[in-house]
Design an enzyme around this catalytic site. Sequence first.
Site, PDB file in Angstrom:
ATOM      1  CB  SER A  51      -0.800   0.032   1.314  1.00 64.58           C
ATOM      2  OG  SER A  51      -1.587   1.405   1.419  1.00 64.58           O
TER       3      SER A  51
ATOM      4  CE1 TYR B  15      -3.734  -2.036   5.679  1.00 62.94           C
ATOM      5  CE2 TYR B  15      -3.182   0.245   4.864  1.00 62.94           C
ATOM      6  CZ  TYR B  15      -3.687  -0.964   4.611  1.00 62.94           C
ATOM      7  OH  TYR B  15      -4.103  -1.383   3.181  1.00 62.94           O
TER       8      TYR B  15
HETATM    9  P1  NDP Z   1     -11.452  -5.685   0.216  1.00 59.34           P
HETATM   10  O1  NDP Z   1     -11.833  -5.612   1.705  1.00 59.34           O
HETATM   11  O2  NDP Z   1     -12.454  -5.560  -0.989  1.00 59.34           O
HETATM   12  O3  NDP Z   1     -10.869  -7.374  -0.006  1.00 59.34           O
HETATM   13  C1  NDP Z   1     -10.121  -7.785   0.916  1.00 59.34           C
HETATM   14  C2  NDP Z   1     -10.051  -9.202   0.844  1.00 59.34           C
HETATM   15  O4  NDP Z   1      -9.201 -10.153   1.722  1.00 59.34           O
HETATM   16  C3  NDP Z   1     -11.406 -10.009   0.708  1.00 59.34           C
HETATM   17  O5  NDP Z   1     -11.470 -10.852  -0.297  1.00 59.34           O
HETATM   18  C4  NDP Z   1     -11.449 -10.934   2.019  1.00 59.34           C
HETATM   19  O6  NDP Z   1     -12.065 -12.008   1.598  1.00 59.34           O
HETATM   20  C5  NDP Z   1      -9.879 -11.129   2.029  1.00 59.34           C
HETATM   21  N1  NDP Z   1      -9.401 -11.548   3.193  1.00 59.34           N
HETATM   22  C6  NDP Z   1      -9.546 -10.908   4.482  1.00 59.34           C
HETATM   23  N2  NDP Z   1      -9.403 -11.728   5.585  1.00 59.34           N
HETATM   24  C7  NDP Z   1      -9.259 -12.936   5.002  1.00 59.34           C
HETATM   25  C8  NDP Z   1      -8.682 -14.115   5.667  1.00 59.34           C
HETATM   26  N3  NDP Z   1      -8.499 -14.375   6.979  1.00 59.34           N
HETATM   27  N4  NDP Z   1      -8.615 -15.212   4.861  1.00 59.34           N
HETATM   28  C9  NDP Z   1      -8.673 -15.050   3.604  1.00 59.34           C
HETATM   29  N5  NDP Z   1      -9.062 -14.039   3.012  1.00 59.34           N
HETATM   30  C10 NDP Z   1      -9.277 -13.046   3.517  1.00 59.34           C
HETATM   31  O7  NDP Z   1     -10.438  -4.800   0.046  1.00 59.34           O
HETATM   32  P2  NDP Z   1      -9.159  -4.303  -1.177  1.00 59.34           P
HETATM   33  O8  NDP Z   1      -9.686  -5.200  -2.329  1.00 59.34           O
HETATM   34  O9  NDP Z   1      -9.029  -2.976  -1.171  1.00 59.34           O
HETATM   35  O10 NDP Z   1      -7.993  -4.953  -0.338  1.00 59.34           O
HETATM   36  C11 NDP Z   1      -7.093  -5.840  -1.082  1.00 59.34           C
HETATM   37  C12 NDP Z   1      -5.615  -5.342  -0.796  1.00 59.34           C
HETATM   38  O11 NDP Z   1      -5.328  -4.219  -1.248  1.00 59.34           O
HETATM   39  C13 NDP Z   1      -5.356  -5.383   0.846  1.00 59.34           C
HETATM   40  O12 NDP Z   1      -4.179  -6.030   1.223  1.00 59.34           O
HETATM   41  C14 NDP Z   1      -5.360  -3.886   1.091  1.00 59.34           C
HETATM   42  O13 NDP Z   1      -4.603  -3.698   1.936  1.00 59.34           O
HETATM   43  C15 NDP Z   1      -4.713  -3.490  -0.423  1.00 59.34           C
HETATM   44  N6  NDP Z   1      -4.826  -1.985  -0.529  1.00 59.34           N
HETATM   45  C16 NDP Z   1      -6.084  -1.749  -0.705  1.00 59.34           C
HETATM   46  C17 NDP Z   1      -6.078  -0.089  -0.908  1.00 59.34           C
HETATM   47  C18 NDP Z   1      -7.513   0.357  -0.974  1.00 59.34           C
HETATM   48  O14 NDP Z   1      -7.455   1.894  -1.076  1.00 59.34           O
HETATM   49  N7  NDP Z   1      -8.632  -0.419  -1.272  1.00 59.34           N
HETATM   50  C19 NDP Z   1      -5.072   0.570  -0.790  1.00 59.34           C
HETATM   51  C20 NDP Z   1      -3.653  -0.079  -0.745  1.00 59.34           C
HETATM   52  C21 NDP Z   1      -3.629  -1.463  -0.759  1.00 59.34           C
HETATM   53  P3  NDP Z   1     -13.138 -12.827   2.683  1.00 59.34           P
HETATM   54  O15 NDP Z   1     -13.633 -11.647   3.763  1.00 59.34           O
HETATM   55  O16 NDP Z   1     -14.311 -13.402   2.061  1.00 59.34           O
HETATM   56  O17 NDP Z   1     -12.392 -13.783   3.595  1.00 59.34           O
END
Ligand code: NDP
Length: 254
Positions: free
Chosen positions: A150, A163
């Site tokens: 990020s 974070y």
């Molecule tokens: P979302 O919340 O849409 O996606 C997060 C994903 O992580 C979901 O599919 C969730 O699936 C999965 N997840 C969470 N906990 C678990 C677990 N214990 N086991 C398996 N899967 C898990 O957010 P984003 O798409 O934005 O995030 C994706 C990545 O991008 C993250 O690493 C985030 O830190 C990073 N990021 C995002 C930014 C933004 O502005 N959105 C900016 C910079 C980085 P489920 O709950 O079904 O398990």
Amino acid sequence: MQIISLDGTVAIVTGASSGIGEATARRLAEHGAAVAVIARRKDRLDSLVAAIESGGGTALAIEADITDQSQAQAAVQTAVESLGRLDILVNNAGLMLLGQIAGADIEEWERMIAVNQKGLLYITHAALPYLQSAGTDDVRGVADIVNISSIAGRQASANFGVYNMTKFGVNGFTEALRQEVTKQHIRVGVLEPGAVLTELVSHNNQQIRDGLDASDDIPERLQPEDIADSIAYMVTRPRRASIAELWAMPTSQV
Ligand code: NDP
């Protein structure tokens, strides 16, 4: 631009039930990869698999909580046994719970560290032997790990402390691993998005979300597809070219 096809490859995308992971799974399938999608919400994964398959692609839904080491290992095993190999790992699953450090709910810290760091480590550890094979065989002669960090892995800010810690850690781990395995033709890169329109913020309590809304100075966030494009770029380079770091920002974010 030279784009190397992903035909014949297999990719794992963690956190593919929403946001960046979901868009990435679709994009990698369009480039020809069979995609194993991992998350806890199986209904969302099943819909994604159906969408990829209806477009002519191959996908497999694997329900797993990657914070549990045995589930993470079994998920990688299932992907390889079902799809035959492993060429690309996108460590995308993540959680962002914001707030001041003083008086914080420590359970929230534990959850972030468990997903953003331990889950990434467990999946990577399980995947490496298969990626080492892909680095030497004749499909592409190269394998890929893309870790989703990020802007918070580059710049620290008040209320983002833990974070920040998890994502700075991802950056350091990525570069150390790159140095260990790049000569085995495993490319290891980190991608650092700025603000992307996903569910990420929704896991915070209402007070934090209100605070973010009040201070919002980013008129146009990235779409998940923008990050999927960046990931696709990283994994479709010629064998000789490794993108070790990519910082992808909304134009309207300072
Ligand atoms: P979302 O919340 O849409 O996606 C997060 C994903 O992580 C979901 O599919 C969730 O699936 C999965 N997840 C969470 N906990 C678990 C677990 N214990 N086991 C398996 N899967 C898990 O957010 P984003 O798409 O934005 O995030 C994706 C990545 O991008 C993250 O690493 C985030 O830190 C990073 N990021 C995002 C930014 C933004 O502005 N959105 C900016 C910079 C980085 P489920 O709950 O079904 O398990």
